[in-house]
Design a protein around this motif. Structure first.
Motif, PDB file in Angstrom:
ATOM      1  N   ILE A 170    -108.753  28.218 -84.998  1.00  0.00           N
ATOM      2  CA  ILE A 170    -109.471  27.482 -86.034  1.00  0.00           C
ATOM      3  C   ILE A 170    -108.701  27.599 -87.345  1.00  0.00           C
ATOM      4  CG2 ILE A 170    -110.940  29.400 -86.803  1.00  0.00           C
ATOM      5  CD1 ILE A 170    -113.254  27.360 -87.022  1.00  0.00           C
ATOM      6  N   ALA A 171    -108.645  26.501 -88.100  1.00  0.00           N
ATOM      7  CA  ALA A 171    -107.971  26.514 -89.405  1.00  0.00           C
ATOM      8  C   ALA A 171    -108.642  25.506 -90.315  1.00  0.00           C
ATOM      9  CB  ALA A 171    -106.488  26.183 -89.251  1.00  0.00           C
ATOM     10  N   VAL A 172    -108.836  25.897 -91.567  1.00  0.00           N
ATOM     11  CA  VAL A 172    -109.356  25.003 -92.597  1.00  0.00           C
ATOM     12  C   VAL A 172    -108.161  24.505 -93.414  1.00  0.00           C
ATOM     13  CG1 VAL A 172    -110.817  24.806 -94.638  1.00  0.00           C
ATOM     14  CG2 VAL A 172    -111.567  26.200 -92.685  1.00  0.00           C
ATOM     15  N   PRO A 173    -107.952  23.201 -93.507  1.00  0.00           N
ATOM     16  CA  PRO A 173    -106.774  22.671 -94.209  1.00  0.00           C
ATOM     17  C   PRO A 173    -106.703  23.105 -95.669  1.00  0.00           C
ATOM     18  CG  PRO A 173    -107.849  20.941 -92.941  1.00  0.00           C
ATOM     19  CD  PRO A 173    -108.780  22.120 -92.930  1.00  0.00           C
ATOM     20  N   THR A 174    -105.472  23.265 -96.154  1.00  0.00           N
ATOM     21  CA  THR A 174    -105.238  23.614 -97.555  1.00  0.00           C
ATOM     22  C   THR A 174    -104.568  22.440 -98.268  1.00  0.00           C
ATOM     23  OG1 THR A 174    -103.105  24.593 -96.946  1.00  0.00           O
ATOM     24  CG2 THR A 174    -104.993  26.063 -97.050  1.00  0.00           C
ATOM     25  N   GLY A 175    -104.600  22.481 -99.582  1.00  0.00           N
ATOM     26  CA  GLY A 175    -104.000  21.410-100.369  1.00  0.00           C
ATOM     27  C   GLY A 175    -102.484  21.464-100.385  1.00  0.00           C
ATOM     28  N   GLU A 176    -101.944  22.682-100.296  1.00  0.00           N
ATOM     29  CA  GLU A 176    -100.496  22.878-100.287  1.00  0.00           C
ATOM     30  C   GLU A 176    -100.108  23.686 -99.062  1.00  0.00           C
ATOM     31  OE1 GLU A 176     -98.657  23.556-104.476  1.00  0.00           O
ATOM     32  OE2 GLU A 176    -100.580  24.597-104.482  1.00  0.00           O
ATOM     33  N   SER A 177     -98.898  23.503 -98.608  1.00  0.00           N
ATOM     34  CA  SER A 177     -98.403  24.217 -97.437  1.00  0.00           C
ATOM     35  C   SER A 177     -97.995  25.642 -97.818  1.00  0.00           C
ATOM     36  CB  SER A 177     -97.202  23.465 -96.852  1.00  0.00           C
ATOM     37  OG  SER A 177     -96.787  24.046 -95.646  1.00  0.00           O
ATOM     38  N   GLY A 178     -98.365  26.599 -96.984  1.00  0.00           N
ATOM     39  CA  GLY A 178     -97.975  27.984 -97.218  1.00  0.00           C
ATOM     40  C   GLY A 178     -99.027  28.773 -97.971  1.00  0.00           C
ATOM     41  N   VAL A 179     -98.826  30.108 -98.011  1.00  0.00           N
ATOM     42  CA  VAL A 179     -99.741  30.992 -98.732  1.00  0.00           C
ATOM     43  C   VAL A 179     -99.004  31.653 -99.893  1.00  0.00           C
ATOM     44  CG1 VAL A 179    -101.076  31.419 -96.633  1.00  0.00           C
ATOM     45  CG2 VAL A 179     -99.271  33.047 -97.290  1.00  0.00           C
ATOM     46  N   SER A 180     -99.750  32.357-100.714  1.00  0.00           N
ATOM     47  CA  SER A 180     -99.194  32.970-101.919  1.00  0.00           C
ATOM     48  C   SER A 180     -98.196  34.081-101.599  1.00  0.00           C
ATOM     49  CB  SER A 180    -100.313  33.557-102.784  1.00  0.00           C
ATOM     50  OG  SER A 180    -101.170  32.543-103.264  1.00  0.00           O
ATOM     51  N   ARG A 181     -97.150  34.113-102.436  1.00  0.00           N
ATOM     52  CA  ARG A 181     -96.174  35.203-102.395  1.00  0.00           C
ATOM     53  C   ARG A 181     -95.858  35.557-103.847  1.00  0.00           C
ATOM     54  NH1 ARG A 181     -90.034  34.883-100.434  1.00  0.00           N
ATOM     55  NH2 ARG A 181     -89.562  37.110-100.396  1.00  0.00           N
ATOM     56  N   PRO A 182     -96.748  36.324-104.480  1.00  0.00           N
ATOM     57  CA  PRO A 182     -96.684  36.557-105.932  1.00  0.00           C
ATOM     58  C   PRO A 182     -95.357  37.118-106.434  1.00  0.00           C
ATOM     59  CG  PRO A 182     -98.785  37.301-105.050  1.00  0.00           C
ATOM     60  CD  PRO A 182     -97.921  36.968-103.876  1.00  0.00           C
ATOM     61  N   SER A 183     -94.676  37.931-105.638  1.00  0.00           N
ATOM     62  CA  SER A 183     -93.430  38.545-106.098  1.00  0.00           C
ATOM     63  C   SER A 183     -92.352  37.519-106.393  1.00  0.00           C
ATOM     64  CB  SER A 183     -92.910  39.552-105.062  1.00  0.00           C
ATOM     65  OG  SER A 183     -92.679  38.911-103.818  1.00  0.00           O
ATOM     66  N   THR A 184     -92.510  36.306-105.862  1.00  0.00           N
ATOM     67  CA  THR A 184     -91.543  35.231-106.127  1.00  0.00           C
ATOM     68  C   THR A 184     -92.159  34.116-106.972  1.00  0.00           C
ATOM     69  OG1 THR A 184     -92.122  34.133-104.044  1.00  0.00           O
ATOM     70  CG2 THR A 184     -90.295  35.694-103.997  1.00  0.00           C
ATOM     71  N   GLY A 185     -93.334  34.378-107.533  1.00  0.00           N
ATOM     72  CA  GLY A 185     -93.981  33.387-108.386  1.00  0.00           C
ATOM     73  C   GLY A 185     -94.659  32.255-107.639  1.00  0.00           C
ATOM     74  N   VAL A 186     -94.841  32.414-106.334  1.00  0.00           N
ATOM     75  CA  VAL A 186     -95.492  31.372-105.528  1.00  0.00           C
ATOM     76  C   VAL A 186     -96.972  31.712-105.367  1.00  0.00           C
ATOM     77  CG1 VAL A 186     -95.605  30.263-103.271  1.00  0.00           C
ATOM     78  CG2 VAL A 186     -93.381  30.826-104.279  1.00  0.00           C
ATOM     79  N   HIS A 187     -97.818  30.782-105.782  1.00  0.00           N
ATOM     80  CA  HIS A 187     -99.264  30.972-105.681  1.00  0.00           C
ATOM     81  C   HIS A 187     -99.876  29.745-105.022  1.00  0.00           C
ATOM     82  CE1 HIS A 187     -99.215  34.577-108.256  1.00  0.00           C
ATOM     83  NE2 HIS A 187     -98.241  33.950-108.911  1.00  0.00           N
ATOM     84  N   ARG A 188    -100.676  29.972-103.997  1.00  0.00           N
ATOM     85  CA  ARG A 188    -101.305  28.886-103.260  1.00  0.00           C
ATOM     86  C   ARG A 188    -102.794  29.188-103.096  1.00  0.00           C
ATOM     87  NH1 ARG A 188     -97.039  26.928-104.181  1.00  0.00           N
ATOM     88  NH2 ARG A 188     -95.442  26.136-102.721  1.00  0.00           N
ATOM     89  N   ALA A 189    -103.616  28.164-103.277  1.00  0.00           N
ATOM     90  CA  ALA A 189    -105.030  28.295-102.960  1.00  0.00           C
ATOM     91  C   ALA A 189    -105.215  28.020-101.476  1.00  0.00           C
ATOM     92  CB  ALA A 189    -105.850  27.297-103.784  1.00  0.00           C
ATOM     93  N   SER A 190    -105.922  28.902-100.781  1.00  0.00           N
ATOM     94  CA  SER A 190    -106.139  28.698 -99.350  1.00  0.00           C
ATOM     95  C   SER A 190    -107.514  29.205 -98.962  1.00  0.00           C
ATOM     96  CB  SER A 190    -105.054  29.412 -98.525  1.00  0.00           C
ATOM     97  OG  SER A 190    -105.140  30.813 -98.677  1.00  0.00           O
ATOM     98  N   ALA A 191    -108.002  28.725 -97.838  1.00  0.00           N
ATOM     99  CA  ALA A 191    -109.368  29.033 -97.419  1.00  0.00           C
ATOM    100  C   ALA A 191    -109.591  30.515 -97.179  1.00  0.00           C
ATOM    101  CB  ALA A 191    -109.696  28.240 -96.152  1.00  0.00           C
ATOM    102  N   LEU A 192    -108.583  31.203 -96.666  1.00  0.00           N
ATOM    103  CA  LEU A 192    -108.725  32.619 -96.362  1.00  0.00           C
ATOM    104  C   LEU A 192    -108.170  33.524 -97.455  1.00  0.00           C
ATOM    105  CD1 LEU A 192    -107.722  32.619 -92.570  1.00  0.00           C
ATOM    106  CD2 LEU A 192    -110.005  32.531 -93.559  1.00  0.00           C
ATOM    107  N   GLY A 193    -107.380  32.975 -98.351  1.00  0.00           N
ATOM    108  CA  GLY A 193    -106.805  33.787 -99.419  1.00  0.00           C
ATOM    109  C   GLY A 193    -105.759  34.774 -98.944  1.00  0.00           C
ATOM    110  N   THR A 194    -105.116  34.497 -97.810  1.00  0.00           N
ATOM    111  CA  THR A 194    -104.085  35.387 -97.302  1.00  0.00           C
ATOM    112  C   THR A 194    -102.864  35.341 -98.213  1.00  0.00           C
ATOM    113  OG1 THR A 194    -104.842  34.598 -95.141  1.00  0.00           O
ATOM    114  CG2 THR A 194    -102.967  36.098 -95.161  1.00  0.00           C
TER     115      THR A 194
END
Length: 470
Positions: A218-242
C-alpha cells in the motif's frame, strides 16, 4: 488486472475461512517521552481498526523473550494473561544517543491486540538492570467506552495483494508500504514491492517458509518523488514522513510519525511492515516489532530489504562494529536479548552451543586485526564520498570492493565455516561476540548464519505455527 482480481478473490476467501466471526483489532496509541535517565507514558486514544485481527488466536502468548519491551493484555478483573508480544521502540534507541543526555523528547507509539469483548489492562513492560521485564506503564482499556474511535475516514489507498498463501490467522502478514512515490509512480511502487518481496523468499529460512507468508502493499501518493534527506538540504512532504539522517546518521532511515503510519497501515492485514522509500541513496533501518525501511532504488536494495527486515521481524542485532553509529558505548556488557550476539560471560552456557562443534575454541580466532586495519581506511573513504556528495554509483562500487576484500580475507581463515564466538559485534570491537565469521547481519553478504536462521524461524513459528502435514 485479472491476476490482481484473482488474488483479491483468493484473499477475500481466505479471510472468510479463517473465522466465522474474527475479533476486531484494538490499537492503543500513546506518547512515550523522557530522556536518558527517565521516561513517562500518556494515553492518546484507543482505536478499533477497520479490519479484523489477522493473527492466530491460539498463539496469543509470546515466549520468545525478544525485545526491549513487552506488551501484556490481561483480564481487568482476574488478571489472567490474554495476549503478549515483545517489541522495541525508537524512543529506546534514541535514549542511548548523546542528545538524550541533554534534552527530553516525546515519541508516538502503539500496541495492537485482538478484542476480547471485555475491559482489559494493557501493560507495557521494559527490561530492568537484571535484564528481566518489569511493568513500566499500565492502563485500563474498555473497548465499549464512548471515547473509543470506531469510525475513521476511508482508506487513502487500496491495498495490493502481492502474495496470498492462505487465511491471515494461519500466515505471517507482511505489509510493504511505499513513501515518496508520486501518483505517476504507483506502478513503480508495485514493481519495487514485488521485486523485493520476491527476493526475500530466495533467502533462507524465508525461502523454505514462503508458504507461511502473505504479502500486501500500500502507498499513498506524494507530490514530489523521494523522501527527505536533510543533510543534503532535500526536504519532501510525504504521507509517512520517512526520512534519512535519523539520530544524525546519514544512512539511517525511519519515520517518527507513528500516527500516520498506523492510520494508513490499518487498511491492510499486517503483523509486520517494511517501508520502501523511493530513493537511490543507500539507507534503511529496522525496529523490532515496529517496522523496517529500505531505499528501493539503491543498488543494494535486496540486501537492505532483508537485513533491515531481520531487525524488525526477528530482533536480530547488527553484528558489524566498524561503521559509525549514533549510540553511545556502555561500560557494562550485559548479555544481549538479541539471539545472535553474546557477551560470552559463561562460554559453557553459550546460547547457540548446539551449533558449536566439539573442540572449537571459545572465543574463536579470526583475522580481526587485518579486518580492522582495512575497515579504518574504508570508512574514511566512505565518509569522504558522502561529504563530497559524490554519485551513488561510487558508493556502490566501494561497497562491492569492501565485500570482495572481506571474502578474500576470510577465505583462508581457520574457522571460516565454524560456529563459535567471534569477538566484534553489536557496534563494539570488544566484549560482544557473533556466532560466525560472516553473516548477512555482519556485512553485505547473501546469507544468514545458522543462529540467525534459528532466530527467524522461531518468530515464523510464533505467527504461523507448524501444522501436521506441512
Amino acid at each position: 488486472m485479472r491476476r490482481v482480481a484473482g488474488l483479491l478473490a483468493l484473499a477475500a476467501a481466505a479471510q472468510a475461512q479463517a473465522h466465522a466471526q474474527p475479533p476486531a483489532t484494538v490499537r492503543v496509541d500513546y506518547q512515550h517521552s523522557g530522556n536518558a535517565l527517565s521516561d513517562q507514558y500518556a494515553l492518546e486514544r484507543v482505536v478499533i481498526e477497520p479490519l479484523p485481527w489477522p493473527g492466530d488466536l491460539s498463539q496469543n502468548v509470546d515466549t520468545t523473550n525478544r525485545g526491549q519491551n513487552m506488551v501484556e493484555v490481561v483480564d481487568a478483573k482476574t488478571g489472567d494473561l490474554l495476549y503478549s508480544r515483545g517489541f522495541s521502540t525508537i524512543f529506546g534507541e534514541w535514549r542511548t544517543t548523546e542528545e538524550a543526555n541533554r534534552i527530553s523528547r516525546g515519541f508516538q507509539e502503539s500496541v495492537r491486540f485482538p478484542a476480547f469483548g471485555k475491559p482489559v489492562k494493557v501493560r507495557v513492560l521494559k527490561r530492568d538492570e537484571r535484564n528481566q521485564f518489569s511493568v513500566a506503564w499500565s492502563v485500563e482499556v474498555d473497548p465499549d467506552a464512548p471515547d473509543v474511535v470506531r469510525k475513521q475516514a476511508p482508506a487513502p489507498a487500496k491495498p495490493i495483494p502481492i502474495r496470498v498463501s492462505g487465511a491471515s490467522p494461519a500466515k505471517v502478514d507482511l505489509l510493504v508500504m511505499g513513501d515518496g512515490y508520486t501518483a505517476a509512480e504507483m506502478k513503480k511502487f508495485e514493481a519495487d514491492a514485488r521485486r523485493l518481496a520476491d527476493h526475500l523468499f530466495t533467502v533462507s529460512p524465508f525461502k523454505e517458509r514462503a508458504g507461511d507468508f502473505n504479502v500486501w502493499a500500500i502507498a499513498v501518493p506524494t507530490g514530489e518523488s523521494g523522501v527527505s534527506r536533510p543533510s543534503t538540504g532535500v526536504h519532501r512532504a510525504s504521507a509517512l514522513g520517512t526520512r534519512y539522517d535519523i539520530f544524525g546518521s546519514e544512512r539511517y532511515v525511519l519515520t517518527l510519525d507513528n500516527r500516520a503510519l498506523r492510520d494508513i497501515a490499518q487498511h491492510a492485514p499486517y503483523e509486520f511492515i517494511e517501508i520502501l522509500v523511493n530513493n537511490d541513496t543507500y539507507g534503511g533501518g529496522g525496529i523490532f516489532g515496529q517496522f523496517s525501511t529500505a531505499a528501493a532504488g539503491n543498488d543494494w536494495a535486496n540486501y537492505l530489504f532483508v537485513h533491515e527486515f531481520g531487525h524488525h521481524f526477528a530482533g536480530l542485532a547488527d553484528e558489524y562494529y566498524t561503521s559509525p553509529v549514533a549510540y553511545q558505548s556502555s561500560a557494562g556488557r550485559m548479555e544481549p536479548w538479541e539471539p545472535n550476539v553474546t557477551a560470552l560471560r559463561d562460554p559453557a552456557k553459550l546460547k547457540w552451543q548446539r551449533h558449536v562443534k566439539a573442540g572449537t575454541p571459545l572465543p574463536t580466532a579470526w583475522p580481526k586485526a587485518q579486518y580492522e586495519e582495512y575497515a579504518r581506511a574504508y570508512q574514511k573513504r566512505r565518509a569522504a564520498l558522502r561529504a563530497a556528495n559524490r554519485p551513488e554509483s561510487e558508493m556502490s562500487a566501494l561497497f562491492r570492493e569492501d565485500l570482495t576484500h572481506t571474502n578474500t580475507l576470510f577465505a583462508k581463515a581457520a574457522h571460516r565455516h565454524d560456529v563459535g564466538a567471534f569477538e566484534g559485534a553489536n557496534y563494539e570491537a570488544s566484549g560482544y561476540y557473533r556466532s560466525e565469521m560472516q553473516c548477512l547481519m555482519f556485512d553485505r553478504s547473501e546469507r544468514f548464519c545458522n543462529v540467525c536462521n534459528d532466530g527467524i524461524t522461531t518468530i515464523i513459528d510464533l505467527y504461523a505455527k507448524k501444522r501436521v502435514g506441512k
